[in-house]
Motif scaffolding. Structure first.
Motif, short mmCIF file in Angstrom:
data_model
loop_
_atom_site.label_atom_id
_atom_site.label_comp_id
_atom_site.label_asym_id
_atom_site.label_seq_id
_atom_site.Cartn_x
_atom_site.Cartn_y
_atom_site.Cartn_z
N HIS A 8 0.96 -1.36 -0.17
CA HIS A 8 0.09 0.14 0.10
C HIS A 8 0.82 1.18 -0.14
CE1 HIS A 8 -3.57 -2.57 0.51
NE2 HIS A 8 -2.81 -3.04 1.58
N CYS A 9 1.94 1.05 0.94
CA CYS A 9 2.93 2.38 0.77
C CYS A 9 3.68 1.81 -0.49
CB CYS A 9 3.93 2.66 2.16
SG CYS A 9 2.96 2.85 3.51
N GLU A 11 7.25 0.94 -0.39
CA GLU A 11 8.06 0.83 -0.72
C GLU A 11 8.71 -0.74 1.21
OE1 GLU A 11 9.45 4.70 0.51
OE2 GLU A 11 9.03 4.43 2.70
N ARG A 13 9.95 -1.78 3.90
CA ARG A 13 10.32 -0.72 5.16
C ARG A 13 10.94 -1.82 6.28
NH1 ARG A 13 6.68 3.64 6.36
NH2 ARG A 13 6.34 5.00 4.52
N GLU A 14 11.55 -1.10 7.66
CA GLU A 14 11.94 -2.24 8.63
C GLU A 14 10.43 -2.94 9.31
OE1 GLU A 14 14.95 -2.63 9.69
OE2 GLU A 14 16.01 -1.47 8.23
N GLY A 63 2.25 1.60 9.34
CA GLY A 63 3.03 3.20 8.98
C GLY A 63 1.10 2.97 8.49
#
Lengths: 101, 222
Positions: A8-9, A11, A13-14, A63
């Motif tokens: 959805h974002c 990218e 992420r951690e 997020g």
């Protein structure tokens, strides 16, 4: 640590931002009242614990707070595929979905 | 038309309340960092340092949830605010003193001047159509502006986000872990960031930021 792609974002992420929510593709019985105790109990409590490919539900908790699915190898911890809710995995063990009964 | 669709058409009138006290009521508005007395620190504290901090307090925070594939709703937002919803993930748009941050594919944070919040919210209720949600969360969060030559070094201590300009250009906005708490971090300039933080974590993050910026020097501004 995983480095997870959020569909959805858009990218990576951690892992710290995500929560694992267990097995994916668990189908709720259409008529729960018609289930016997065994069927209802298995729906509620019984989960796969495979060695190898596992389809899991994850949430990007810190997020966008959206759920998505992940296919992960429980032996190597390698993330094979990320796909959205409602989609079917393209990476599957053999012919059947690891999560479907 | 199914029962579900017909039910969606019947939208009950939402209760909208002006959360600001009336003029002359004697009620004092206190921001989440009211107790930190930033105005005093701005006068008495250091005037030079690597990190500058300002609380952009008492803004109106409206959380809008709607369908980005519904052209009527997108047009309605543009009618009310004069700027379009950012559909591209992880972006924000700013026009004058109104800003919209992308939070998720169906959620946006609209920040408006505090005294305009009620008017804008009422206007949304008149113009928006279909299935949507608009919640005034102004009292629940606040905005901290950080800028200065060492602001990126400070932020790197607080969150796993990559702040390299190729990964985090001006105009990008992310929600992430921030110092074991959470924050919505947006880059408004090369060395300029804004954090949207929860009221309940505001004091903790204020203490954290003072500690983390000690080696660079923290300048409070109002």
């Amino acid at each position: 640590m995983f480095y997870i792609y959020c569909p959805h974002c858009g990218e990576h992420r951690e892992e710290e931002e995500f929560h694992a929510k267990g097995q994916a593709h668990i189908v709720r019985p259409i008529d729960p009242a018609a289930c016997d105790d065994k069927a209802w109990g298995e729906y509620l409590f019984f989960r796969k614990n495979p060695r190898g490919l596992h389809h899991e539900l994850w949430i990007h908790a810190a997020g966008c707070r959206k759920f998505f699915n992940m296919t992960r190898d429980t032996v190597t911890y390698e993330i094979k595929e990320i796909y959205k809710i409602g989609e079917q995995p393209s990476v599957v063990a053999g012919n059947k979905l690891a999560g479907n009964k | 038309m199914s029962d579900l669709e017909s039910n969606v058409e019947v939208v009950a009138k939402a209760a909208v309340m002006n959360q600001l006290p009336a003029d002359g009521s004697g009620v004092r508005a206190e921001s989440p960092l009211f107790h930190a007395e930033l105005e005093v620190l701005a006068k008495q504290g250091p005037q030079q340092g690597g990190v500058h901090l300002r609380e952009n307090k008492l803004q109106g925070h409206l959380t809008l949830r709607c369908n980005q594939n519904n052209p009527d709703q997108l047009a309605a937002v543009e009618t009310v605010l004069g700027l379009a919803l950012p559909i591209q993930p992880l972006t924000a748009v700013v026009k004058g003193d109104i800003s919209i941050r992308w939070m998720s594919p169906d959620e946006w944070l609209i920040v408006v001047p505090g005294e305009q919040t009620f008017d804008i919210e009422s206007c949304f209720r008149d113009v928006m159509t279909g299935h949507y949600s608009l919640v005034n969360g102004s009292g629940g969060q606040t905005i901290i502006e950080l800028w200065g030559p060492d602001v990126v070094s400070l932020l790197k201590k607080c969150t796993p986000i990559d702040f390299h300009p190729t990964q985090f250009p001006v105009g990008k906005v992310v929600s992430s872990i921030f110092a074991k708490s959470g924050a919505v971090i947006s880059r408004t300039g090369e060395d300029r960031f804004e954090l949207v933080i929860r009221r309940s974590f505001a004091d903790y993050l204020w203490l954290w930021l003072q500690d983390a910026s000690r080696e660079y020097g923290l300048v409070i501004e109002v």
